[in-house]
Structures are given as C-alpha cells and as structure tokens.
Design a protein around this motif. Sequence first.
Motif, PDB file in Angstrom:
ATOM      1  N   ALA A  23     -20.437 -33.281-105.571  1.00 14.75           N
ATOM      2  CA  ALA A  23     -19.807 -32.908-106.845  1.00 14.75           C
ATOM      3  C   ALA A  23     -19.535 -34.168-107.685  1.00 14.75           C
ATOM      4  O   ALA A  23     -19.751 -34.185-108.898  1.00 14.75           O
ATOM      5  CB  ALA A  23     -18.507 -32.148-106.581  1.00 14.75           C
ATOM      6  N   ALA A  24     -19.081 -35.230-106.998  1.00 17.93           N
ATOM      7  CA  ALA A  24     -18.798 -36.486-107.717  1.00 17.93           C
ATOM      8  C   ALA A  24     -20.086 -37.108-108.255  1.00 17.93           C
ATOM      9  O   ALA A  24     -20.140 -37.560-109.407  1.00 17.93           O
ATOM     10  CB  ALA A  24     -18.071 -37.462-106.792  1.00 17.93           C
ATOM     11  N   ARG A  26     -22.861 -35.588-109.033  1.00 17.95           N
ATOM     12  CA  ARG A  26     -23.336 -34.749-110.155  1.00 17.95           C
ATOM     13  C   ARG A  26     -22.566 -35.068-111.426  1.00 17.95           C
ATOM     14  O   ARG A  26     -23.125 -35.287-112.481  1.00 17.95           O
ATOM     15  CB  ARG A  26     -23.166 -33.260-109.823  1.00 17.95           C
ATOM     16  CG  ARG A  26     -24.424 -32.611-109.254  1.00 17.95           C
ATOM     17  CD  ARG A  26     -24.324 -31.097-109.295  1.00 17.95           C
ATOM     18  NE  ARG A  26     -23.120 -30.563-108.672  1.00 17.95           N
ATOM     19  CZ  ARG A  26     -22.978 -30.365-107.353  1.00 17.95           C
ATOM     20  NH1 ARG A  26     -23.956 -30.653-106.519  1.00 17.95           N
ATOM     21  NH2 ARG A  26     -21.858 -29.871-106.884  1.00 17.95           N
ATOM     22  N   LYS A  27     -21.253 -35.112-111.281  1.00 12.29           N
ATOM     23  CA  LYS A  27     -20.382 -35.341-112.449  1.00 12.29           C
ATOM     24  C   LYS A  27     -20.716 -36.684-113.119  1.00 12.29           C
ATOM     25  O   LYS A  27     -20.700 -36.811-114.347  1.00 12.29           O
ATOM     26  CB  LYS A  27     -18.915 -35.326-111.992  1.00 12.29           C
ATOM     27  CG  LYS A  27     -17.905 -35.643-113.061  1.00 12.29           C
ATOM     28  CD  LYS A  27     -17.693 -34.468-113.977  1.00 12.29           C
ATOM     29  CE  LYS A  27     -16.692 -34.783-115.079  1.00 12.29           C
ATOM     30  NZ  LYS A  27     -16.607 -33.692-116.050  1.00 12.29           N
ATOM     31  N   LEU A  28     -21.006 -37.690-112.282  1.00 15.02           N
ATOM     32  CA  LEU A  28     -21.277 -39.030-112.818  1.00 15.02           C
ATOM     33  C   LEU A  28     -22.748 -39.218-113.197  1.00 15.02           C
ATOM     34  O   LEU A  28     -23.135 -40.290-113.681  1.00 15.02           O
ATOM     35  CB  LEU A  28     -20.872 -40.097-111.788  1.00 15.02           C
ATOM     36  CG  LEU A  28     -19.365 -40.177-111.488  1.00 15.02           C
ATOM     37  CD1 LEU A  28     -19.096 -41.132-110.325  1.00 15.02           C
ATOM     38  CD2 LEU A  28     -18.568 -40.618-112.714  1.00 15.02           C
ATOM     39  N   GLY A  29     -23.567 -38.186-112.944  1.00 18.79           N
ATOM     40  CA  GLY A  29     -24.998 -38.276-113.281  1.00 18.79           C
ATOM     41  C   GLY A  29     -25.719 -39.317-112.433  1.00 18.79           C
ATOM     42  O   GLY A  29     -26.694 -39.923-112.881  1.00 18.79           O
ATOM     43  N   PRO A 259     -14.617 -39.287-109.730  1.00 16.82           N
ATOM     44  CA  PRO A 259     -13.701 -38.347-110.387  1.00 16.82           C
ATOM     45  C   PRO A 259     -12.900 -37.547-109.353  1.00 16.82           C
ATOM     46  O   PRO A 259     -13.434 -36.654-108.702  1.00 16.82           O
ATOM     47  CB  PRO A 259     -14.648 -37.440-111.178  1.00 16.82           C
ATOM     48  CG  PRO A 259     -15.955 -37.529-110.468  1.00 16.82           C
ATOM     49  CD  PRO A 259     -16.030 -38.857-109.803  1.00 16.82           C
ATOM     50  N   GLU A 261     -10.401 -35.369-109.538  1.00 12.65           N
ATOM     51  CA  GLU A 261     -10.168 -33.935-109.755  1.00 12.65           C
ATOM     52  C   GLU A 261     -11.383 -33.102-109.360  1.00 12.65           C
ATOM     53  O   GLU A 261     -11.257 -32.008-108.812  1.00 12.65           O
ATOM     54  CB  GLU A 261      -9.782 -33.668-111.213  1.00 12.65           C
ATOM     55  CG  GLU A 261      -8.335 -33.990-111.526  1.00 12.65           C
ATOM     56  CD  GLU A 261      -7.351 -33.321-110.548  1.00 12.65           C
ATOM     57  OE1 GLU A 261      -7.498 -32.114-110.287  1.00 12.65           O
ATOM     58  OE2 GLU A 261      -6.458 -34.028-110.037  1.00 12.65           O
ATOM     59  N   VAL A 262     -12.573 -33.639-109.654  1.00 12.14           N
ATOM     60  CA  VAL A 262     -13.821 -32.939-109.311  1.00 12.14           C
ATOM     61  C   VAL A 262     -13.960 -32.839-107.783  1.00 12.14           C
ATOM     62  O   VAL A 262     -14.342 -31.805-107.235  1.00 12.14           O
ATOM     63  CB  VAL A 262     -15.020 -33.705-109.928  1.00 12.14           C
ATOM     64  CG1 VAL A 262     -16.342 -33.189-109.390  1.00 12.14           C
ATOM     65  CG2 VAL A 262     -14.982 -33.605-111.443  1.00 12.14           C
ATOM     66  N   LYS A 265     -11.415 -30.293-106.455  1.00 12.38           N
ATOM     67  CA  LYS A 265     -11.855 -28.926-106.742  1.00 12.38           C
ATOM     68  C   LYS A 265     -12.935 -28.497-105.730  1.00 12.38           C
ATOM     69  O   LYS A 265     -12.899 -27.385-105.203  1.00 12.38           O
ATOM     70  CB  LYS A 265     -12.396 -28.873-108.177  1.00 12.38           C
ATOM     71  CG  LYS A 265     -12.604 -27.493-108.693  1.00 12.38           C
ATOM     72  CD  LYS A 265     -12.686 -27.495-110.226  1.00 12.38           C
ATOM     73  CE  LYS A 265     -13.268 -26.175-110.726  1.00 12.38           C
ATOM     74  NZ  LYS A 265     -14.727 -26.183-110.832  1.00 12.38           N
TER      75      LYS A 265
END
Length: 271
Positions: A23-24, A26-29, A259, A261-262, A265
């Motif tokens: 998830a982290a 992905r969020k950071l690309g 991130p 929070e990501v 979650k």
Amino acid sequence: MNTVFGVFGDPIAHSKSPDMHNAAFRKLGMECTYHAFRVSPENLKDALLGAKAMGFGGVNLTVPLKQEALKIVDADPLAEGIGAVNTVDFKDGMVGYNTDGLGAKRSLEEKGVKIKGSNVLIVGAGGASRAIAFQFAKDGADITIANRTEEKAIELAAGVSAVGSARGCGLENMKQLIADSDILINCTTLGMHPKTEGTIATANDMHSELTVFDIVYNPLETTLLKEAKKAGAKAVTGEMMLVYQGAEAFKIWTGVEPPIEVMKKAILEGF
Ligand code: ATR
C-alpha cells in the motif's frame, strides 16, 4: 525494474506486512513489490544470500527466524543486545536491525507520550519485551520488567542494564509497581483472542496519569485497555507498533518516510 522486498517466516500465510508495504509503495508510486516467503531456520542463510544475489531491496524476518539471523548477518548493536533481527538491509553486505522497539516508541510518541525520564513497567519477558526494554532503556527511560517467571525478568533486566537503567521482578506487587510507573506496557499474550478476558491489571490498579500500551492487537481494544479507560488512563492500541516497525524498516531500505496512515489502513482492513 521492479524491486522486490519480502518477509521471511514460518508460518507466514497470515502476515499483514505485504498489504502494509505494498500500500505504501503504491501510494508513493514506487516500482516495488513486497511478498511473504515461507523459510525455515535451516534455510535462512541460503534464502538471505539468494535474496541479496537477486537484488532484493530488503527483507523482514519473523518467527522463528529472528534469533537465527544473528549468526548470519552483521547485526547493529541494538539488534545484538536484543538478540533478534527483524530487518535486513542488503546495500552494504547484509546488515541486521531490530525495529520492533522503535515501533513501540513511535506508537507512544505519536500520542504525545514522553519516553526519556519516564518510569516504564514492562510486563512479560519474551521477544517483544526484549525489543522494547532495550530500546526504551537506550532512550533514557527507567525500566522495570515484571514477569510470571521472575528469573526471566531478572535475567533480561541484567542484559538491559548494559545500555540503561533496568530491574526485574515477579508479578506479585502489580498495584505498587503500576503506582510507581508512568507507562505500563503489556508484552504478554494475556487478552489475546480467543481468551480475550485475560488482563495483567484492572482499573483498580491504575491511575489517571498512566499511559497503558497493549502490544496485543487482536482484539484492538483489549480488556486491559478497557480497564485503562475506566481508570482515566491513556490507552494506546497495539497495531501501531506493527505499522511503525514496518515504517522504520521501509526507511532503512529506501531512505523514504512512508505514508503511515496508508499503512495503518492496510493493516486494519485485514482485521
Ligand atoms: P513474544 O515473543 O511475543 O514476546 P513469548 O516469548 O511467548 O512472546 O512471551 C510470552 C510472555 O507472556 C512471557 O513473558 C510469559 O510469561 P512466562 O515467561 O512466565 O511464560 C507471558 N505470559 C503468557 N501467559 C501468561 C499468563 N497467563 N500470565 C502471565 N504471563 C503470561
């Protein structure tokens, strides 16, 4: 090219680390993926050498590999003291770290709880207790370790005394021990699913200035934390230790603050 990360352990099927790290990424690309691998202690050396040879970005280690890893990697002094490695970085050889205690530290700090100079009562003397005791002693807390098997607490405290202030005892005087503490940390399995009624202390033993941190996160609100709330104490749930130990590993490997929070979650969705 995609960089691979992983967690090695056995059993490993239920690990939440892949969800959290992916998830982290992905969020950071970031072009990275994180997978779980079933590895036995006998195969750990081969698995680590293979991962390094294949260009893995880094790995986490979990039960039953954390102690075994000390024989294989160059452990940093904190991991050496704890006697367990949960993070291996391949940038410069194979370097082992233990981020579990840092995970606990950040879980408390994000709630505004100060560790330096605090009186910290850690109940339990297993792996989690070792990591937290060494980290918090190094950070300038005054540590008391209380355990059902008193000798284990005394032995652990003797080791921790090399980096800070620590003593060990049994569970007999829990009320007095808590009265003398700013922070109470449950590092036993008491209260964990399915025996959720178990608790190391009740509201009667606590005071309103106390912070209570339970590393058990299944269920999230344990009996101990319910009792803490009744006493007007600050209750801190255990899933953040998992998130922050992962976040610290992520930083060691990538140099990037992930991130939070990501990641949180992703962990909570798995419950
Ligand atoms: P971990 O590695 O996750 O910290 P562990 O090594 O299995 O877990 O340690 C479990 C801790 O919970 C131990 O400190 C254990 O106490 P003992 O050393 O006396 O066995 C403690 N524990 C487990 N069940 C308990 C119970 N019913 N009451 C009090 N302590 C308990």
